[in-house]
Design an enzyme around this catalytic site. Structure first.
Site, PDB file in Angstrom:
ATOM      1  CG  ASN B  23      -6.352  -1.566  -2.964  1.00 42.86           C
ATOM      2  OD1 ASN B  23      -5.576  -1.986  -3.815  1.00 42.86           O
ATOM      3  ND2 ASN B  23      -6.403  -0.291  -2.616  1.00 42.86           N
ATOM      4  CB  SER B  46      -8.917   3.936  -5.980  1.00 41.72           C
ATOM      5  OG  SER B  46      -7.797   4.211  -6.780  1.00 41.72           O
ATOM      6  CD  GLU B  47      -3.492   2.163  -4.065  1.00 38.60           C
ATOM      7  OE1 GLU B  47      -4.604   1.600  -4.122  1.00 38.60           O
ATOM      8  OE2 GLU B  47      -2.465   1.717  -4.614  1.00 38.60           O
ATOM      9  CG  ASN B  48      -6.331   7.632  -6.464  1.00 37.51           C
ATOM     10  OD1 ASN B  48      -6.786   6.500  -6.325  1.00 37.51           O
ATOM     11  ND2 ASN B  48      -6.762   8.443  -7.396  1.00 37.51           N
ATOM     12  CB  SER B  88      -6.701   6.750   1.200  1.00 37.31           C
ATOM     13  OG  SER B  88      -6.656   5.609   0.394  1.00 37.31           O
TER      14      SER B  88
END
Lengths: 235, 215
Positions: B23, B46-48, B88
């Site tokens: 990340n 991607s944390e979304n 996530s």
């Protein structure tokens, strides 16, 4: 069972009241319930607690509920790039509770799953853990966080069938499926509605049990916050 | 002399191994993806809600439903997957991500990191930063050695609000690299940018560290 309503207005009829808690899906400007937010604005319901990762952007999304001063408290993880929000916070008009993004997501998931509290390593030793119980598990400290539930969750999906089964599209999914589970009432706007029995049961992201009302989106602006492209290589 | 932003990103990229789930934070950390070593392929998270971030799209392929955590338009790869925010952060908090590369306001000698707010300035929020430092196996900080006003960023104790306690494993700066083998150990100065001296580093930080230069 047909969960489809005729319009955004019809889908929110009788569910709005002053002081209520509303969850609103989306990450940045992606996957926002664009058609339902203006109905809440036009209804004029006040003193809302709004749970959403972000707070919209100038003229778009939840920004319009801030503009109309209907929000008393926001629970979010990131509220940058929003001058109106900044101003209302500094003026003391708006209460802000910042949560780490993963803690926010898990609090919502826990709310939908009937789990009143859980422990996480996120935020231990920071302001986030202040005033909360900390416990040691297998030699590591974890902080207790509590569930979040809403009176109303407004959700944006890509596709629904008439029974409320949902599919999301790409990163517009984000908080939407989690919030769909945590609302006393969940209202969903979608780009396409198909007949019950036509979606592949193996490819349903949110089962219809979590969904009360469905409408076809009337606003599909899908604003881009940060347009980034690459040039075509010369042939 | 000091390293450029791209040189800093390239130095951090050396730390990534083939097959790592990674990340990258917003800003200079994003550049790390452009400097992977030959033969190294990593999977960017991607944390979304995207695993397997592709390159930026051609203009005609821009899709508002496909963005990264910095809200930039991106593309998917044939191997990509999409998932909810809760899933996530199960990846992140659950220890399934190998490396995160993040920016910093301050790092201290105990490995505490402050990178989300400066009191008195606008409160933007921590986003996913606190979850990343709590759950990702290895945390690399990518930052200038000194703030724009000249103040030390590698300090004896963070004065800014913390993102996490004892979470940093490596610090890659424009002038040098500090690392430590585990989170019980002191940081060691292991590399200097060309023309930078040991005493210049000593004058630029307030943290206590060992010197173990490799070159």
């Amino acid at each position: 069972m047909n969960k489809v309503f005729a319009s955004p207005e019809a889908a929110l009829e009788g569910v709005l009241f002053d002081g209520m808690t509303i969850m609103s899906g989306g990450f940045g400007l992606s996957g926002n319930p664009e058609s339902l937010i203006p109905v809440i604005r036009d209804n004029g319901v006040k003193n809302l607690t709004v749970i959403s990762n972000n707070a919209g952007a100038d003229g778009f999304g939840l920004w319009m509920l801030l503009k109309s001063r209907q929000v008393g408290k926001m629970i979010s993880s990131y509220v940058g790039e929003n001058k109106l929000f900044e101003q209302q916070c500094m003026d003391g008009e708006l209460e802000l509770e910042l949560n780490p993004q993963g803690t926010l997501a898990e609090r919502i998931r826990a709310g939908g799953a009937g789990i009143p509290a859980f422990y996480t390593k996120t935020g231990v030793g920071t302001v986030v853990a202040e005033g909360k119980p900390v416990e040691t598990f297998e030699g590591e400290e974890y902080v207790r966080e509590t569930w979040l539930r809403s009176d109303l969750s407004i959700v944006r999906a890509w596709r629904a069938d008439t029974a409320g089964n949902l599919q999301y599209r790409k990163t517009a999914r984000n908080f939407n499926p989690n919030m769909a589970t945590a609302g006393k009432i969940t209202v969903v706007e979608v780009e396409e509605i198909v007949p019950e029995g036509t979606m592949d049961p193996d490819n349903i992201h949110t089962p219809g049990i979590f969904v009360d009302r469905v409408i076809k989106a009337t606003i599909n602006e899908k604003r881009i916050e940060n347009l980034t492209t690459r040039p075509r290589e010369a042939v | 002399m000091s390293w450029s932003r791209d040189e800093m990103a390239a130095r951090a990229a050396i730390e990534l191994s083939n097959g790592d789930y990674v990340n990258l934070g917003i800003g200079i950390p994003t550049l790390v993806a452009n400097h992977l070593q030959a033969g190294v392929e990593v999977i960017l998270q991607s944390e979304n809600g995207l695993l397997g971030i592709g390159p930026f799209p051609y203009e005609e392929d821009v899709d508002p439903d496909l963005i990264n955590a910095g809200k930039q338009t991106v593309t998917e790869l044939p191997s990509s997957s999409f998932f909810s925010s809760a899933d996530s952060f199960s990846m992140i908090r659950g220890g399934h991500i190998d490396v995160a590369v993040l920016g910093a306001i301050q790092v201290d000698e105990k490995g505490d990191l402050a990178n989300w707010t400066i009191p008195g300035k606008m409160l933007k929020g921590m986003g996913g930063a606190m979850d990343l430092v709590a759950g990702v196996k290895r945390i690399i900080v990518l930052t200038d050695l000194n703030a724009k006003n000249g103040e030390a960023k590698f300090v004896s104790e963070c004065s800014m609000p913390l993102t996490g306690k004892n979470v940093v494993d490596m610090i890659v700066t424009d002038k040098c690299v500090f690392t430590r083998p585990d989170r019980q150990s002191k940081f060691r100065l292991i590399e200097l940018a060309p023309g930078v001296t040991e005493s210049e580093i000593a004058d630029s930080v307030t943290a206590d560290y060992d010197v173990a230069l490799t070159a």
